[in-house]
Design a protein around this motif. Structure first.
Motif, PDB file in Angstrom:
ATOM      1  N   ASP A 122     -72.953 -34.384 -50.967  1.00  0.00           N
ATOM      2  CA  ASP A 122     -72.678 -34.500 -52.398  1.00  0.00           C
ATOM      3  C   ASP A 122     -71.413 -35.317 -52.682  1.00  0.00           C
ATOM      4  O   ASP A 122     -71.108 -35.578 -53.857  1.00  0.00           O
ATOM      5  N   GLU A 140     -71.606 -38.660 -54.649  1.00  0.00           N
ATOM      6  CA  GLU A 140     -71.843 -38.386 -56.071  1.00  0.00           C
ATOM      7  C   GLU A 140     -70.523 -38.081 -56.773  1.00  0.00           C
ATOM      8  O   GLU A 140     -70.250 -38.573 -57.873  1.00  0.00           O
ATOM      9  N   GLN A 141     -69.680 -37.277 -56.113  1.00  0.00           N
ATOM     10  CA  GLN A 141     -68.398 -36.908 -56.708  1.00  0.00           C
ATOM     11  C   GLN A 141     -67.469 -38.115 -56.829  1.00  0.00           C
ATOM     12  O   GLN A 141     -66.776 -38.281 -57.838  1.00  0.00           O
ATOM     13  N   GLY A 182     -68.411 -41.278 -57.083  1.00  0.00           N
ATOM     14  CA  GLY A 182     -68.950 -42.142 -58.130  1.00  0.00           C
ATOM     15  C   GLY A 182     -68.682 -41.611 -59.522  1.00  0.00           C
ATOM     16  O   GLY A 182     -68.320 -42.368 -60.437  1.00  0.00           O
ATOM     17  N   LYS A 183     -68.817 -40.312 -59.696  1.00  0.00           N
ATOM     18  CA  LYS A 183     -68.560 -39.717 -61.006  1.00  0.00           C
ATOM     19  C   LYS A 183     -67.091 -39.844 -61.372  1.00  0.00           C
ATOM     20  O   LYS A 183     -66.741 -40.177 -62.516  1.00  0.00           O
ATOM     21  N   GLY A 184     -66.220 -39.605 -60.387  1.00  0.00           N
ATOM     22  CA  GLY A 184     -64.789 -39.700 -60.653  1.00  0.00           C
ATOM     23  C   GLY A 184     -64.342 -41.104 -61.004  1.00  0.00           C
ATOM     24  O   GLY A 184     -63.375 -41.284 -61.761  1.00  0.00           O
ATOM     25  N   GLY A 226     -66.355 -43.312 -62.498  1.00  0.00           N
ATOM     26  CA  GLY A 226     -67.141 -43.824 -63.616  1.00  0.00           C
ATOM     27  C   GLY A 226     -68.234 -44.780 -63.212  1.00  0.00           C
ATOM     28  O   GLY A 226     -68.642 -45.643 -64.008  1.00  0.00           O
ATOM     29  N   LEU A 244     -71.511 -45.094 -63.183  1.00  0.00           N
ATOM     30  CA  LEU A 244     -72.692 -44.459 -63.752  1.00  0.00           C
ATOM     31  C   LEU A 244     -73.749 -45.487 -64.151  1.00  0.00           C
ATOM     32  O   LEU A 244     -73.426 -46.623 -64.515  1.00  0.00           O
ATOM     33  N   GLY A 291     -76.635 -41.642 -67.392  1.00  0.00           N
ATOM     34  CA  GLY A 291     -75.516 -40.885 -66.841  1.00  0.00           C
ATOM     35  C   GLY A 291     -75.622 -40.581 -65.368  1.00  0.00           C
ATOM     36  O   GLY A 291     -74.794 -39.847 -64.822  1.00  0.00           O
ATOM     37  N   ARG A 292     -76.654 -41.119 -64.696  1.00  0.00           N
ATOM     38  CA  ARG A 292     -76.782 -40.888 -63.253  1.00  0.00           C
ATOM     39  C   ARG A 292     -75.726 -41.674 -62.487  1.00  0.00           C
ATOM     40  O   ARG A 292     -75.376 -42.790 -62.864  1.00  0.00           O
ATOM     41  N   VAL A 293     -75.231 -41.092 -61.404  1.00  0.00           N
ATOM     42  CA  VAL A 293     -74.221 -41.743 -60.577  1.00  0.00           C
ATOM     43  C   VAL A 293     -74.868 -42.838 -59.736  1.00  0.00           C
ATOM     44  O   VAL A 293     -75.937 -42.648 -59.142  1.00  0.00           O
ATOM     45  N   ASN A 294     -74.213 -43.994 -59.706  1.00  0.00           N
ATOM     46  CA  ASN A 294     -74.671 -45.095 -58.859  1.00  0.00           C
ATOM     47  C   ASN A 294     -74.108 -44.862 -57.455  1.00  0.00           C
ATOM     48  O   ASN A 294     -72.990 -45.278 -57.135  1.00  0.00           O
TER      49      ASN A 294
END
Length: 290
Positions: A234, A237-238, A240-242, A244, A246, A250-253
């Motif tokens: 995971d 994902e973290q 990418g979300k941190g 930005g 996206l 809103g899905r993480v690239n």
């Protein structure tokens, strides 16, 4: 996962090195200071044989300085010689000239006994792709003498370069070996950029990096990406979300996050990091400088 990259020009380069090794006095074996063991080509080791060699640890500006010092000590305990250099700034280059002259002395002496006195010290430079051979040559030559680039496989043909110190340097293309016995070797080489990104499962390489850094440099990792929690799968994902990264909805690239992690490691944005410790010490997990 198995990572292999052995294009045809590498097989040709191997044959050229096998021929050239007979005519040189000293070999400069370049390794990446971040992975000094994984970046040593065992095939080149066989070709060099008993020829005097100097291990040159390149990209030392990106490696953990304490770990690099320990590697130099390791090579010394193995009966060899090693220097750490930063070809971009020129730091450490002075140690090469003196070491080369000392290692070449027996060969030069034999040439003088044969009546050959104006022959320069001949030095063969070998290593894996993207380890900084051309940049080092340009520094030693004091000019832009060799084609350089940040991508593996830039140098494709042999060329002799004369330096102001009287050395004759023979540049050779970067060479990998046909099969990596340890899958981790492929991941380490991929992480540092020795293998072209077009053939890499970059997300797996990035996850490998995150796992390794969580064990060895957790503070550096947290300082860049925050505390990574949960299962390692995971973490991208973290990241990418941190950052930005996206996509629509809103899905993480995740692919972009993987590219980010690899790029920031390779460019030093994560700090000076070594992925391997000397084998006579603890494993790489013992590198930990936070």
């Amino acid at each position: 996962m198995t990572i292999q990259w052995y294009p045809g020009h590498m097989a040709k380069a191997r044959r050229e090195v096998a021929t050239a090794i007979r005519w040189v006095d000293v070999v400069l074996e370049l390794v990446d200071a971040r992975i000094p063991s994984a970046s040593r080509n065992p095939v080149l080791g066989e070709l060099i044989g008993d020829k005097p060699r100097l291990v040159v640890m390149t990209r030392v500006d990106l490696a953990d300085p304490d770990v690099s010092r320990r590697w130099i000590g390791f090579f010394a305990r193995q009966g060899g010689r090693a220097v750490a250099v930063d070809a971009r700034s020129g730091r450490g280059l002075r140690g090469i000239g003196g070491a080369v002259r000392e290692l070449a002395a027996p060969s030069v002496g034999r040439w003088k006994k044969r009546g050959v006195r104006n022959r320069g010290v001949r030095v063969l430079i070998v290593g894996i792709p993207n380890v900084g051979k051309s940049s080092l040559i340009n520094r030693l030559a004091g000019r832009s003498a060799a084609k350089t680039g940040d991508l593996p496989g830039v140098t494709r043909a042999q060329q002799w370069i004369r330096t102001s110190e009287g050395f004759e340097l023979l540049d050779t293309p970067g060479i990998l070996w046909p099969k990596f016995e340890d899958p981790e070797t492929g991941l380490l080489l991929a992480a540092t950029g020795a293998i072209k990104e077009e053939i890499l499962p970059l997300e797996e390489v990035a996850l490998f990096l995150l796992k390794r850094l969580q064990l060895t440099y957790p503070r550096a990792l947290a300082g860049r990406y925050g505390d990574l929690a949960g299962e390692p799968e995971d973490w991208l994902e973290q990241v990418g979300k941190g950052r930005g990264l996206l996509m629509a909805g809103g899905r993480v690239n995740v692919a972009a996050a993987a590219e980010l992690v690899c790029r920031e490691f390779r460019t030093g944005r994560l700090g000076r990091i070594s992925l391997e410790a000397p084998p006579d010490e603890a494993s790489a997990e013992g590198v930990d400088n936070g």
